[in-house]
Design a protein around this motif. Structure first.
Motif, PDB file in Angstrom:
ATOM      1  N   THR A  98       0.970  -1.240  -0.109  1.00 34.94           N
ATOM      2  CA  THR A  98      -0.077  -0.030   0.105  1.00 34.94           C
ATOM      3  C   THR A  98       0.954   1.277   0.040  1.00 34.94           C
ATOM      4  OG1 THR A  98      -0.231   0.057   2.367  1.00 34.94           O
ATOM      5  CG2 THR A  98      -2.043  -0.985   1.321  1.00 34.94           C
ATOM      6  N   TRP A 100       0.547   5.721  -1.012  1.00 36.84           N
ATOM      7  CA  TRP A 100      -0.326   7.013  -1.491  1.00 36.84           C
ATOM      8  C   TRP A 100       0.850   7.998  -2.064  1.00 36.84           C
ATOM      9  CZ3 TRP A 100       0.265  12.058  -0.657  1.00 36.84           C
ATOM     10  CH2 TRP A 100      -0.888  12.921  -1.065  1.00 36.84           C
ATOM     11  N   ASN A 101      -0.138   8.659  -3.253  1.00 41.19           N
ATOM     12  CA  ASN A 101       0.516   9.649  -3.754  1.00 41.19           C
ATOM     13  C   ASN A 101      -0.466  10.232  -4.347  1.00 41.19           C
ATOM     14  OD1 ASN A 101       0.387   8.558  -6.489  1.00 41.19           O
ATOM     15  ND2 ASN A 101       1.730   7.191  -5.816  1.00 41.19           N
ATOM     16  N   ARG A 103      -1.470  10.653  -7.515  1.00 38.02           N
ATOM     17  CA  ARG A 103      -2.195   9.853  -8.564  1.00 38.02           C
ATOM     18  C   ARG A 103      -2.869   8.719  -8.215  1.00 38.02           C
ATOM     19  NH1 ARG A 103       2.002   9.907 -13.595  1.00 38.02           N
ATOM     20  NH2 ARG A 103       0.135   8.419 -14.287  1.00 38.02           N
ATOM     21  N   CYS A 104      -2.678   8.274  -6.721  1.00 33.58           N
ATOM     22  CA  CYS A 104      -3.340   7.314  -6.186  1.00 33.58           C
ATOM     23  C   CYS A 104      -5.156   7.422  -5.865  1.00 33.58           C
ATOM     24  CB  CYS A 104      -2.800   6.513  -5.011  1.00 33.58           C
ATOM     25  SG  CYS A 104      -1.181   5.722  -5.556  1.00 33.58           S
ATOM     26  N   LYS A 105      -5.914   6.500  -5.928  1.00 31.95           N
ATOM     27  CA  LYS A 105      -7.221   6.875  -5.692  1.00 31.95           C
ATOM     28  C   LYS A 105      -7.184   6.785  -4.155  1.00 31.95           C
ATOM     29  CE  LYS A 105      -9.456   5.147  -9.706  1.00 31.95           C
ATOM     30  NZ  LYS A 105     -10.428   4.131 -10.242  1.00 31.95           N
ATOM     31  N   THR A 106      -8.097   7.581  -3.372  1.00 35.43           N
ATOM     32  CA  THR A 106      -8.035   7.903  -2.106  1.00 35.43           C
ATOM     33  C   THR A 106      -9.499   7.887  -1.653  1.00 35.43           C
ATOM     34  OG1 THR A 106      -7.659  10.230  -2.182  1.00 35.43           O
ATOM     35  CG2 THR A 106      -5.958   9.019  -1.960  1.00 35.43           C
ATOM     36  N   PRO A 113      -5.163   5.026   0.729  1.00 37.77           N
ATOM     37  CA  PRO A 113      -5.508   4.503  -0.623  1.00 37.77           C
ATOM     38  C   PRO A 113      -6.687   3.643  -0.334  1.00 37.77           C
ATOM     39  CG  PRO A 113      -3.540   3.223   0.098  1.00 37.77           C
ATOM     40  CD  PRO A 113      -3.941   4.517   1.266  1.00 37.77           C
ATOM     41  N   SER A 117      -2.308  -1.178  -3.319  1.00 44.72           N
ATOM     42  CA  SER A 117      -1.718  -0.730  -4.602  1.00 44.72           C
ATOM     43  C   SER A 117      -1.223  -1.881  -5.393  1.00 44.72           C
ATOM     44  CB  SER A 117      -0.722   0.314  -4.610  1.00 44.72           C
ATOM     45  OG  SER A 117      -1.209   1.364  -3.813  1.00 44.72           O
ATOM     46  N   CYS A 134       0.740  -5.049 -10.121  1.00 44.52           N
ATOM     47  CA  CYS A 134       0.781  -3.287  -9.716  1.00 44.52           C
ATOM     48  C   CYS A 134       0.286  -2.520 -10.722  1.00 44.52           C
ATOM     49  CB  CYS A 134       2.200  -3.273  -9.202  1.00 44.52           C
ATOM     50  SG  CYS A 134       2.360  -1.596  -8.628  1.00 44.52           S
ATOM     51  N   CYS A 136      -1.058   0.449 -10.140  1.00 48.81           N
ATOM     52  CA  CYS A 136      -1.116   2.068  -9.618  1.00 48.81           C
ATOM     53  C   CYS A 136       0.208   2.828 -10.107  1.00 48.81           C
ATOM     54  CB  CYS A 136      -1.327   1.992  -8.135  1.00 48.81           C
ATOM     55  SG  CYS A 136       0.278   1.588  -7.346  1.00 48.81           S
ATOM     56  N   HIS A 137       0.080   3.788  -9.917  1.00 49.52           N
ATOM     57  CA  HIS A 137       1.270   4.647 -10.047  1.00 49.52           C
ATOM     58  C   HIS A 137       2.304   4.819  -8.865  1.00 49.52           C
ATOM     59  CE1 HIS A 137       3.792   8.092 -11.201  1.00 49.52           C
ATOM     60  NE2 HIS A 137       3.526   8.763 -10.439  1.00 49.52           N
TER      61      HIS A 137
END
Length: 286
Positions: A98, A100-101, A103-106, A113, A117, A134, A136-137
């Protein structure tokens, strides 16, 4: 006032207050706290199920025993594994990553997230094989963390890493016109310790790889882990059956051949169903 020509006189400005140095130190301390909070928020977390965690804790190397790690970076690479590998046999989910950034859905609080991810699977009859999907970005400041924490928790002795990656054909550099090359197409890049012959042409100079595949391959090169990257150049960025089928030559490599159970016709049918589901979901308004 100067008493002779050339004397340096310290200037005083009313715009500067005596306590400015203290306030700058306080601001710097606040900046450091903010940076620490951001860094903590952007940490990459690896989660293993209780069985894997126990095996890691009890092993002498304090690492997961694995002979083959197969990583799919991108929606088409992940879709290919879903259709040609994960759709047959018995698989279990053993872990996740997991992060977070921006461009990740939150979730609504914009801090966590929505879900994992990256997800790890392994076949029940071959527990030494690990597959990671993987889609995700992974941000630039998280790439080193991802490679270090994931590969750092897997024993390096006897490990082989295979990476499947999506890439836009616009990033491919060639002296010839790209329009003359059938798209999509595969190119390979391997570490010094990888001895098996790649099942597609090697990536030509001056092309480079970036993102998560580059971080994983660099880590493997530094630590002497045999690894190969199969990068698919395509003019379609969304999940696409033609792009996913471009990965089919990779099923001949040793790592993937160990977990392939479906014949080509069955896999293609599953692939078409998978793409239809993705197309239907993309047409829904959210």
């Amino acid at each position: 006032m100067a008493t002779f020509f050339g004397e340096v006189v310290p200037a005083y400005s009313r715009a500067v207050e005596e306590g400015e140095d203290d306030s700058e130190e306080e601001e710097n301390e606040e900046d450091r706290e903010i940076r620490n909070e951001i860094q903590k928020k952007r940490e990459v977390h690896v989660h293993w199920n209780p069985e894997i965690t126990k095996s890691i804790d009890t092993s002498s190397a304090k690492a997961f025993q694995c002979s083959d790690l197969i990583l799919a970076a991108g929606p088409n690479a992940a879709g290919f594994l879903s259709a040609f590998v994960l759709s047959s046999g018995s698989w279990e989910t053993v872990g996740s990553v997991t992060l977070w950034n921006e461009r990740c859905k939150t979730t609504a609080n914009q801090q966590l997230p929505v879900g994992p991810s990256c997800v790890f699977h392994r076949p029940t009859d071959k527990p030494d094989v690990l597959i990671c999907q993987c889609s995700c970005h992974v941000a630039e400041d998280q790439l080193f963390q991802w490679a270090e924490k994931v590969l750092g928790s897997i024993q390096k002795t006897g490990l082989t890493v295979t990476v499947l990656s999506d890439c836009s054909v616009a990033e491919y550099k060639t002296p010839d016109s790209v329009s003359t090359i059938p798209v999509p197409f595969l190119r390979a890049l391997k570490t010094r310790h990888y001895k098996e012959a790649p099942h597609c042409p090697l990536l030509e100079q001056p092309n480079v790889i970036t993102g998560l595949p580059a971080a994983v391959l660099s880590h493997c090169q530094v630590f002497g882990i045999p690894a190969v990257l199969y990068q698919c150049y395509s003019d379609v960025v969304k999940p696409d059956s033609v792009t996913m089928e471009a990965y089919k030559p990779t099923v001949s490599c040793r790592s993937l051949s160990r977990v392939m159970k479906l014949d080509s016709s069955e896999s293609v049918d599953i692939l078409k169903k998978l793409v239809r589901v993705n197309e239907a979901q993309s047409n829904l308004y959210t």
